[in-house]
Design an enzyme around this catalytic site. Sequence first.
Site, PDB file in Angstrom:
ATOM      1  CD  GLU A 184      17.784 -12.337 108.765  1.00  0.00           C
ATOM      2  OE1 GLU A 184      17.982 -12.707 109.912  1.00  0.00           O
ATOM      3  OE2 GLU A 184      17.117 -12.964 107.940  1.00  0.00           O
TER       4      GLU A 184
ATOM      5  CE1 TYR B 205      18.911  -1.405 106.112  1.00  0.00           C
ATOM      6  CE2 TYR B 205      20.282  -3.291 105.632  1.00  0.00           C
ATOM      7  CZ  TYR B 205      19.109  -2.607 105.474  1.00  0.00           C
ATOM      8  OH  TYR B 205      18.113  -3.125 104.680  1.00  0.00           O
TER       9      TYR B 205
HETATM   10  C1  LIG Z   1      19.503  -1.250  99.480  1.00  0.00           C
HETATM   11  C2  LIG Z   1      18.602  -0.351  98.660  1.00  0.00           C
HETATM   12  C3  LIG Z   1      17.199  -0.398  99.258  1.00  0.00           C
HETATM   13  C4  LIG Z   1      19.129   1.086  98.725  1.00  0.00           C
HETATM   14  O1  LIG Z   1      18.205   1.894  98.049  1.00  0.00           O
HETATM   15  P1  LIG Z   1      18.681   3.266  97.342  1.00  0.00           P
HETATM   16  O2  LIG Z   1      17.468   4.081  97.093  1.00  0.00           O
HETATM   17  O3  LIG Z   1      19.548   2.967  96.183  1.00  0.00           O
HETATM   18  O4  LIG Z   1      19.557   3.895  98.517  1.00  0.00           O
HETATM   19  P2  LIG Z   1      19.979   5.421  98.716  1.00  0.00           P
HETATM   20  O5  LIG Z   1      20.042   6.110  97.407  1.00  0.00           O
HETATM   21  O6  LIG Z   1      19.088   5.998  99.750  1.00  0.00           O
HETATM   22  O7  LIG Z   1      21.459   5.239  99.281  1.00  0.00           O
HETATM   23  C5  LIG Z   1      21.661   5.087 100.647  1.00  0.00           C
HETATM   24  C6  LIG Z   1      23.022   4.486 100.937  1.00  0.00           C
HETATM   25  O8  LIG Z   1      23.024   3.121 100.586  1.00  0.00           O
HETATM   26  C7  LIG Z   1      24.371   2.739 100.248  1.00  0.00           C
HETATM   27  N1  LIG Z   1      24.300   2.162  98.911  1.00  0.00           N
HETATM   28  C8  LIG Z   1      23.177   1.933  98.210  1.00  0.00           C
HETATM   29  N2  LIG Z   1      23.470   1.310  97.055  1.00  0.00           N
HETATM   30  C9  LIG Z   1      24.798   1.158  97.030  1.00  0.00           C
HETATM   31  C10 LIG Z   1      25.708   0.557  96.112  1.00  0.00           C
HETATM   32  N3  LIG Z   1      25.318   0.004  94.958  1.00  0.00           N
HETATM   33  N4  LIG Z   1      27.006   0.550  96.430  1.00  0.00           N
HETATM   34  C11 LIG Z   1      27.429   1.096  97.582  1.00  0.00           C
HETATM   35  N5  LIG Z   1      26.619   1.690  98.495  1.00  0.00           N
HETATM   36  C12 LIG Z   1      25.320   1.702  98.220  1.00  0.00           C
HETATM   37  C13 LIG Z   1      25.201   4.001 100.316  1.00  0.00           C
HETATM   38  O9  LIG Z   1      25.793   4.048 101.596  1.00  0.00           O
HETATM   39  C14 LIG Z   1      24.165   5.090 100.204  1.00  0.00           C
HETATM   40  O10 LIG Z   1      24.518   6.274 100.837  1.00  0.00           O
HETATM   41  P3  LIG Z   1      25.316   7.437 100.038  1.00  0.00           P
HETATM   42  O11 LIG Z   1      24.550   7.672  98.765  1.00  0.00           O
HETATM   43  O12 LIG Z   1      25.259   8.572 101.000  1.00  0.00           O
HETATM   44  O13 LIG Z   1      26.668   6.871  99.817  1.00  0.00           O
HETATM   45  C15 LIG Z   1      18.577  -0.786  97.166  1.00  0.00           C
HETATM   46  O14 LIG Z   1      19.904  -0.823  96.686  1.00  0.00           O
HETATM   47  C16 LIG Z   1      17.917  -2.137  96.927  1.00  0.00           C
HETATM   48  O15 LIG Z   1      16.706  -2.224  96.755  1.00  0.00           O
HETATM   49  N6  LIG Z   1      18.744  -3.206  96.902  1.00  0.00           N
HETATM   50  C17 LIG Z   1      18.219  -4.541  96.613  1.00  0.00           C
HETATM   51  C18 LIG Z   1      17.389  -5.051  97.789  1.00  0.00           C
HETATM   52  C19 LIG Z   1      18.232  -5.200  99.035  1.00  0.00           C
HETATM   53  O16 LIG Z   1      19.300  -5.766  98.998  1.00  0.00           O
HETATM   54  N7  LIG Z   1      17.688  -4.697 100.189  1.00  0.00           N
HETATM   55  C20 LIG Z   1      18.396  -4.744 101.460  1.00  0.00           C
HETATM   56  C21 LIG Z   1      18.208  -6.011 102.176  1.00  0.00           C
HETATM   57  S1  LIG Z   1      16.516  -6.248 102.731  1.00  0.00           S
END
Ligand SMILES: CC(C)(COP(=O)(O)OP(=O)(O)OC[C@H]1O[C@@H](n2cnc3c(N)ncnc32)[C@H](O)[C@@H]1OP(=O)(O)O)[C@@H](O)C(=O)NCCC(=O)NCCS
Length: 164
Positions: free
Chosen positions: A119, A130
């Site tokens: 979720e 996701y």
């Molecule tokens: C969600 C999270 C884990 C993604 O980590 P990340 O290392 O930045 O992700 P990636 O570099 O592998 O990016 C994967 C995809 O995520 C999406 N994404 C990540 N950050 C984004 C942003 N700020 N805006 C839009 N899309 C985003 C994109 O689809 C991206 O794919 P793309 O680069 O091919 O467009 C990170 O942003 C985070 O820690 N967020 C805070 C915690 C959180 O909300 N966790 C999820 C709920 S448990």
Amino acid sequence: MATSPVPREILLEPGGWEDIDAVMAVMDDAFPPCFGERWSKSQIAGVLPLTGVRLLLAHDGGAEAPIVGFALWRTVSDESELLLLAVHTSAQGQGLGRALLEDFAEQAIADGATRLHLEVRDGNPANRLYASEGFDVAGRRRAYYRGVDGERHDALTYVRMVSQ
Ligand SMILES: CC(C)(COP(=O)(O)OP(=O)(O)OC[C@H]1O[C@@H](n2cnc3c(N)ncnc32)[C@H](O)[C@@H]1OP(=O)(O)O)[C@@H](O)C(=O)NCCC(=O)NCCS
């Protein structure tokens, strides 16, 4: 589990109790405080000992290097739930979140899961991650999260069925 090399010389490997403070440091940095998504240390400590729980850590530069991301999940029977996924803001946007998510799916399937679920807050950028990894929206939990200002935010539930 074999450790997995991913971009930016990141090493993925299992974690445990001894890593809880490093996990909390990533959590406190990664989750904006305003939405109420962040877990407390006692919540993490309560989940870690449960059967089927796995913690995966991302080290920036090798096993002894700082932890910059983690995934936490629980597999029970043929279901696996991703409980938390977070990457330190200094390491975001470089593929690490996707690598952690893919490793979660790989390990959960290896452990027998045929249904992966999670979720996430509606509006969280992680929704795009996701959806791009084969998860489909299965439902909406209205006003599930409560932010620091008392504002409520919906959660979306996602499911990915695994054909074996
Ligand atoms: C969600 C999270 C884990 C993604 O980590 P990340 O290392 O930045 O992700 P990636 O570099 O592998 O990016 C994967 C995809 O995520 C999406 N994404 C990540 N950050 C984004 C942003 N700020 N805006 C839009 N899309 C985003 C994109 O689809 C991206 O794919 P793309 O680069 O091919 O467009 C990170 O942003 C985070 O820690 N967020 C805070 C915690 C959180 O909300 N966790 C999820 C709920 S448990």
